[in-house]
Design an enzyme around this catalytic site. Structure first.
Site, PDB file in Angstrom:
ATOM      1  CG  ASP A  82      -0.305  -0.336   2.506  1.00  0.00           C
ATOM      2  OD1 ASP A  82       0.896  -0.046   2.655  1.00  0.00           O
ATOM      3  OD2 ASP A  82      -0.973  -0.901   3.379  1.00  0.00           O
ATOM      4  CG  ASN A 156      -8.704   0.433  11.529  1.00  0.00           C
ATOM      5  OD1 ASN A 156      -7.868  -0.410  11.208  1.00  0.00           O
ATOM      6  ND2 ASN A 156      -8.958   1.503  10.797  1.00  0.00           N
ATOM      7  CG  HIS A 158      -5.963  -0.934   8.586  1.00  0.00           C
ATOM      8  ND1 HIS A 158      -5.848   0.428   8.757  1.00  0.00           N
ATOM      9  CD2 HIS A 158      -4.736  -1.429   8.891  1.00  0.00           C
ATOM     10  CE1 HIS A 158      -4.613   0.729   9.124  1.00  0.00           C
ATOM     11  NE2 HIS A 158      -3.920  -0.392   9.225  1.00  0.00           N
ATOM     12  CD  GLU A 163      -8.509   2.370   7.237  1.00  0.00           C
ATOM     13  OE1 GLU A 163      -8.430   1.474   8.099  1.00  0.00           O
ATOM     14  OE2 GLU A 163      -8.029   3.513   7.396  1.00  0.00           O
TER      15      GLU A 163
HETATM   16  C1  F6R Z   1       1.317  -0.976   6.131  1.00  0.00           C
HETATM   17  C2  F6R Z   1       0.017  -1.633   6.250  1.00  0.00           C
HETATM   18  C3  F6R Z   1      -0.801  -1.453   7.457  1.00  0.00           C
HETATM   19  C4  F6R Z   1      -0.054  -1.911   8.700  1.00  0.00           C
HETATM   20  C5  F6R Z   1      -0.894  -1.776   9.952  1.00  0.00           C
HETATM   21  C6  F6R Z   1      -0.092  -2.112  11.194  1.00  0.00           C
HETATM   22  O1  F6R Z   1       1.906  -1.298   4.885  1.00  0.00           O
HETATM   23  O2  F6R Z   1      -0.374  -2.315   5.355  1.00  0.00           O
HETATM   24  O3  F6R Z   1      -1.992  -2.187   7.316  1.00  0.00           O
HETATM   25  O4  F6R Z   1       0.349  -3.250   8.535  1.00  0.00           O
HETATM   26  O5  F6R Z   1      -1.397  -0.474  10.072  1.00  0.00           O
HETATM   27  O6  F6R Z   1       0.942  -1.193  11.338  1.00  0.00           O
HETATM   28  P1  F6R Z   1       2.099  -1.410  12.392  1.00  0.00           P
HETATM   29  O7  F6R Z   1       2.848  -2.645  11.981  1.00  0.00           O
HETATM   30  O8  F6R Z   1       2.964  -0.191  12.293  1.00  0.00           O
HETATM   31  O9  F6R Z   1       1.445  -1.589  13.714  1.00  0.00           O
END
Ligand code: F6R
Length: 266
Positions: A82, A156, A158, A163
């Site tokens: 992403d 959340n 995602h 999302e």
């Molecule tokens: C980032 C992504 C997000 C993260 C998620 C957790 O490329 O795809 O979905 O994996 O927000 O983020 P962290 O690992 O920083 O807690």
């Protein structure tokens, strides 16, 4: 650094039994060890990678192993999961910058290909309209026939930037992001500005990959991990749809797994 823990390949079948709960101190080395196994099995691995605090220590282990010549990504294609919209090229909060800094740019042998969302207009201006659609379509094409997708989970629920509200058939697309996600770019990843949105591979692409690994660490992820693995499959927690994948492995550290009813049988 002791180096990634290389699992015996004979243990593979049990690892595909869905949930690996690991001591926090061994988590990154173990996940890196499995990634090295996959690279040995398929040097031309097509792997989709996330950024963020969860995978960073795995990438550090992988880089160290590559420098010790115990791993190579030289034949691998890395597809970025992403990207933020509204961040200037080179912004430290950008996903492409972070994956370059954490992994791709650190490797002696590099990677065969690093596919990222082409979000920068010619003059650095944010993409919109047909140009944005083309960037989405190009990255979606890169994500066809993935062997392996690694994902984290947001607070959340995602996955990537899928999302809440996303479904298993949600495609690769531009998305509006929840305020907590946008705030995280600045507060947690050091972005110079608040992003305006995001681009993400769709849950459809993630679920079509040969294998999916959900990476989860820390006590602060315990409640959402329980929701994802033991709650209903629901758009309110997009990570819950990962359970539909026949080759899902959840790599959780013990603090993240502490609320699971049956650790070991996700
Ligand atoms: C980032 C992504 C997000 C993260 C998620 C957790 O490329 O795809 O979905 O994996 O927000 O983020 P962290 O690992 O920083 O807690």
């Amino acid at each position: 650094m002791a180096g990634p823990t290389r699992p015996a390949v004979a243990a593979e079948e049990s690892a595909i039994a869905r949930l690996e709960v690991l001591p926090a101190s061994e988590w990154a080395r173990t996940v890196a060890g499995w990634l090295i196994v996959r690279l040995e099995q398929r040097p031309d691995l097509r792997v989709c990678l996330p950024t963020g605090d969860t995978p960073s220590p795995v990438y550090a282990e992988l880089v160290a192993a590559e420098w010790m010549e115990n791993a190579s990504l030289a034949g691998a294609t890395v597809v970025l999961l992403d990207e933020w919209l509204g961040l200037a090229p080179g912004d430290p909060g950008r996903s492409d910058v972070r994956l370059e800094d954490d992994l791709v740019g650190q490797l002696q042998g590099g990677v065969r290909r690093f596919a990222r969302f082409a979000v920068d207009g010619p003059d650095g201006a944010p993409l919109a309209g047909a140009a944005l659609a083309a960037a989405v379509a190009a990255q979606d094409a890169e994500a066809e026939h993935l062997d392996l997708v690694l994902v984290g989970i947001g607070g959340n629920g995602h996955v990537g930037f899928n999302e809440p509200g996303s479904t298993p058939s949600s495609p690769t697309r531009a998305v509006e992001l929840e305020p907590t996600t946008l705030e995280g770019a600045v507060a947690r990843y050091g972005a110079a500005a608040r992003p305006t949105g995001g681009l993400t591979l769709g849950l459809d692409r993630i679920l079509a990959a040969g294998e999916v690994w959900l990476l989860v660490t820390g006590e602060h992820k315990a409640a959402i991990l329980r929701e994802a693995l033991e709650g209903p499959e629901t758009s309110a927690c997009p990570a819950s749809f990962l359970r539909r994948h026949p080759r899902l492995t959840v790599f959780a550290d013990a603090p993240a797994a502490r609320l699971l009813a049956a650790p070991g049988q996700a």
